[in-house]
Enzyme design. Structure first.
Site, PDB file in Angstrom:
ATOM      1  N   ASN A 172      -7.588   1.224   9.625  1.00  0.00           N
ATOM      2  CA  ASN A 172      -6.299   1.529  10.258  1.00  0.00           C
ATOM      3  C   ASN A 172      -6.489   1.481  11.776  1.00  0.00           C
ATOM      4  OD1 ASN A 172      -5.614   2.051   7.646  1.00  0.00           O
ATOM      5  ND2 ASN A 172      -5.316   4.260   7.899  1.00  0.00           N
ATOM      6  N   TYR A 190      -4.651   1.218  15.635  1.00  0.00           N
ATOM      7  CA  TYR A 190      -3.431   1.323  16.442  1.00  0.00           C
ATOM      8  C   TYR A 190      -3.662   1.011  17.905  1.00  0.00           C
ATOM      9  CZ  TYR A 190      -1.094   3.262  12.402  1.00  0.00           C
ATOM     10  OH  TYR A 190      -0.549   3.431  11.150  1.00  0.00           O
ATOM     11  N   ARG A 236       0.835  -1.189   0.000  1.00  0.00           N
ATOM     12  CA  ARG A 236       0.000   0.000   0.000  1.00  0.00           C
ATOM     13  C   ARG A 236       0.875   1.246   0.000  1.00  0.00           C
ATOM     14  NH1 ARG A 236      -2.888   2.945   4.723  1.00  0.00           N
ATOM     15  NH2 ARG A 236      -4.091   4.495   3.555  1.00  0.00           N
ATOM     16  N   GLU A 258      -7.774   7.982   6.261  1.00  0.00           N
ATOM     17  CA  GLU A 258      -8.119   8.528   7.581  1.00  0.00           C
ATOM     18  C   GLU A 258      -8.815   9.889   7.503  1.00  0.00           C
ATOM     19  OE1 GLU A 258      -4.494   8.257   9.896  1.00  0.00           O
ATOM     20  OE2 GLU A 258      -4.763   6.116  10.163  1.00  0.00           O
ATOM     21  N   GLU A 297      -3.561  -0.369   7.898  1.00  0.00           N
ATOM     22  CA  GLU A 297      -2.488   0.091   8.796  1.00  0.00           C
ATOM     23  C   GLU A 297      -2.651  -0.553  10.167  1.00  0.00           C
ATOM     24  OE1 GLU A 297      -1.911   4.322   9.294  1.00  0.00           O
ATOM     25  OE2 GLU A 297      -2.378   4.657   7.179  1.00  0.00           O
ATOM     26  N   HIS A 321      -3.330  10.866   0.578  1.00  0.00           N
ATOM     27  CA  HIS A 321      -2.786  10.605   1.918  1.00  0.00           C
ATOM     28  C   HIS A 321      -2.176  11.898   2.432  1.00  0.00           C
ATOM     29  CE1 HIS A 321      -1.353   7.206   4.710  1.00  0.00           C
ATOM     30  NE2 HIS A 321      -1.116   8.341   5.321  1.00  0.00           N
TER      31      HIS A 321
HETATM   32  C1  LIG Z   1      -3.069  15.496  22.148  1.00  0.00           C
HETATM   33  C2  LIG Z   1      -4.318  15.267  21.348  1.00  0.00           C
HETATM   34  O1  LIG Z   1      -4.070  14.240  20.386  1.00  0.00           O
HETATM   35  C3  LIG Z   1      -5.186  14.014  19.551  1.00  0.00           C
HETATM   36  C4  LIG Z   1      -4.934  12.827  18.678  1.00  0.00           C
HETATM   37  O2  LIG Z   1      -3.739  13.076  17.881  1.00  0.00           O
HETATM   38  C5  LIG Z   1      -3.445  12.114  16.953  1.00  0.00           C
HETATM   39  C6  LIG Z   1      -2.216  12.179  16.330  1.00  0.00           C
HETATM   40  C7  LIG Z   1      -1.878  11.228  15.398  1.00  0.00           C
HETATM   41  C8  LIG Z   1      -2.779  10.208  15.096  1.00  0.00           C
HETATM   42  C9  LIG Z   1      -2.424   9.154  14.151  1.00  0.00           C
HETATM   43  C10 LIG Z   1      -1.186   8.931  13.601  1.00  0.00           C
HETATM   44  N1  LIG Z   1      -1.343   7.819  12.880  1.00  0.00           N
HETATM   45  C11 LIG Z   1      -0.295   7.071  12.149  1.00  0.00           C
HETATM   46  C12 LIG Z   1      -0.478   7.526  10.722  1.00  0.00           C
HETATM   47  N2  LIG Z   1      -1.715   6.983  10.137  1.00  0.00           N
HETATM   48  C13 LIG Z   1      -1.534   7.264   8.724  1.00  0.00           C
HETATM   49  C14 LIG Z   1      -0.052   7.092   8.466  1.00  0.00           C
HETATM   50  O3  LIG Z   1       0.386   8.214   7.761  1.00  0.00           O
HETATM   51  C15 LIG Z   1       0.614   7.032   9.845  1.00  0.00           C
HETATM   52  O4  LIG Z   1       1.753   7.865   9.891  1.00  0.00           O
HETATM   53  N3  LIG Z   1      -2.603   7.400  12.935  1.00  0.00           N
HETATM   54  N4  LIG Z   1      -3.267   8.204  13.738  1.00  0.00           N
HETATM   55  C16 LIG Z   1      -4.024  10.159  15.708  1.00  0.00           C
HETATM   56  C17 LIG Z   1      -4.362  11.111  16.653  1.00  0.00           C
END
Ligand SMILES: CCOCCOc1ccc(-c2cn(C[C@@H]3NC[C@@H](O)[C@H]3O)nn2)cc1
Length: 448
Positions: A294, A296, A77, A166, A352, A121
């Protein structure tokens, strides 16, 4: 020890994204993206890091493909950088950009690896952001033009397509919380962005069908699984709002042709409304073929009137965390996949999943045992999900290699392959070799 065997046709892959790995931001006719601008804005990205070099995959993609071949994946991907294709957003097409991606896709196919493309993206051409971004229908139309160029160019070579990665990050992380580019902090703006990208998604799917493009198309929403801290209705409602803004806010319009009313009402209380125009919801709800998911982490949430637009706060329950601070809890993936069934047993790919583990080189090796443990737990849940009859068709680890992790810059490492950002030497981590054996065997063997 348990052995979990996967279906014979299960797809194993890895995932990356253009701005995070390519570099060469001023080569090949590429235009400026919002992430070029955001990264150069003081204080927005850790250490002032930017994507100018990144992993230099623009020049080193053959090396990357060699790593993919050795890993044994059959699916990769990646995303195309819109500013390489139409540098000013909706003007002239840059043939040099198309040629680069043809060389890359041809090399992937020659290596026996299926390209799995994300059209958007996050690297929006800056010229479009300057003119209102996703809240301006000009950007919607520009995206459709860009998408149609890619459909025509790569139909027959690419058979797996995602419109957006996302959408919650694109709309709310980037325009309400201001953490990602372009860094707005306004609820109405974020709702306008979400609606604009949904209309763009629907129009692009219509074009995909009209052009007879090969393969299947879908979208990759964020997953936010949250369980209530207490049995109180307030805490459950806070969880419902968190889950809905990541998932239902986007998938209800796509699968049901309407926004989740309880969230529309919630935002109306804050004076924000969805700018729906005549025909929008019919466009958005074009049938799609697949979903990218995706995942995590998950949260234990509770109601807190001071906790932002959703009044929902995550409680630190003392779980083991990855180095970016996210709790390791694979259970949420299982629960979410069952939640997703309300849209039907649609074909799903985990597009992801991975852990930020910042282990560095020690005596020429990276013993990222914590990452292996994370993957073990999440692949076991994947097997459980498949065993329940859910149409989970494939898995792409985030990420093939360490790369530019947005506002965290290069300090946060998600890769199966270590990146030395000075020498650009790629070193497979122990998790790479572990994942290689899972793919070769098509089964997971837990270590304890
Ligand atoms: C302090 C408040 O915070 C609020 C939430 O703040 C975030 C920050 C980051 C993410 C986040 C980062 N990733 C990984 C990426 N997905 C796509 C790919 O490009 C990866 O690099 N997924 N979600 C979510 C929430």
């Amino acid at each position: 020890m348990t052995i979990f065997k996967f279906p014979q046709d299960f797809r194993w892959g890895t995932a990356t994204a253009s701005y995070q790995i390519e570099g060469a931001t001023q080569e090949g006719g590429r235009g400026v993206s919002i992430w070029d601008t955001f990264a150069r804005t003081p204080g927005k990205v850790y250490n002032g890091d930017n994507g100018d070099v990144a992993c230099d995959s623009y020049h080193r993609y053959e090396e990357d493909i060699e790593l993919m071949k050795k890993l044994g994946i059959n699916t990769y991907r990646f995303s195309i950088a819109w500013p390489r294709i139409i540098p000013d957003g909706d003007g002239e097409i840059n043939r040099e950009g198309l040629d680069f991606y043809h060389r890359f896709v041809d090399a992937l196919i020659a290596a026996g690896i299926e390209p799995f493309l994300t059209l958007y993206h996050w690297d929006l051409p800056q010229t479009l952001e300057d003119d209102g971004g996703w809240g301006n229908r000009r950007t919607v139309d520009a995206f459709v033009k860009y998408a149609e160029v890619i459909f025509k160019e790569f139909s027959g070579k690419i058979n797996f397509w995602l419109t957006f990665n996302e959408p919650w990050c694109i709309a709310f992380l980037s325009n309400l919380l201001g953490i990602h580019a372009p860094g707005n902090k306004d609820l109405q703006t974020s709702i306008n962005v979400a609606h604009g990208l949904l209309v763009a998604h629907g129009k692009a799917v219509q074009s995909f069908r009209r052009l007879g493009t090969t393969g299947q198309i879908g979208i990759a929403p964020n997953v936010c699984w949250a369980e209530p801290y207490s049995k109180s209705p307030e805490d459950q409602a806070a969880c419902d709002r968190s889950i809905a803004l990541n998932t239902d806010w986007f998938l209800d319009p796509i699968y049901k042709g309407s926004y989740p009313q309880f969230m529309v009402d919630w935002f109306a209380e804050a004076g924000a409304t969805v700018p729906i125009q005549e025909g929008d919801m019919e466009i958005i709800s074009q049938p799609i073929d697949l979903l990218g998911i995706n995942y995590y982490t998950m949260g234990i949430n509770r109601f807190n009137p001071e906790a932002g637009a959703l009044q929902s706060e995550e409680v630190d329950m003392g779980l083991t965390k990855t180095d970016i601070g996210w709790p390791v809890e694979s259970r949420g993936l299982y629960e979410f996949m069952h939640y997703l069934q309300k849209y039907g047993n649609v074909d799903v790919y985990i597009t992801e999943n991975g852990a930020c583990i910042n282990d560095d080189l020690e005596n020429g090796k990276i013993n990222d045992d914590r990452r292996i443990s994370y993957y073990e737990q999440h692949l076991a849940q994947i097997h459980r999900i498949i065993n329940d009859g859910i149409n989970l068709k494939g898995y792409m680890a985030w990420s093939l290699m360490d790369n530019f992790e947005w506002a965290e810059g290069y300090r946060m490492r998600f890769g199966l392959v270590h990146m030395d950002y000075r020498s650009l030497v790629r070193t497979p981590k122990e998790s790479y070799y572990w994942y290689q054996s899972v793919i070769k065997n098509n089964w997971l063997e837990t270590r304890n």
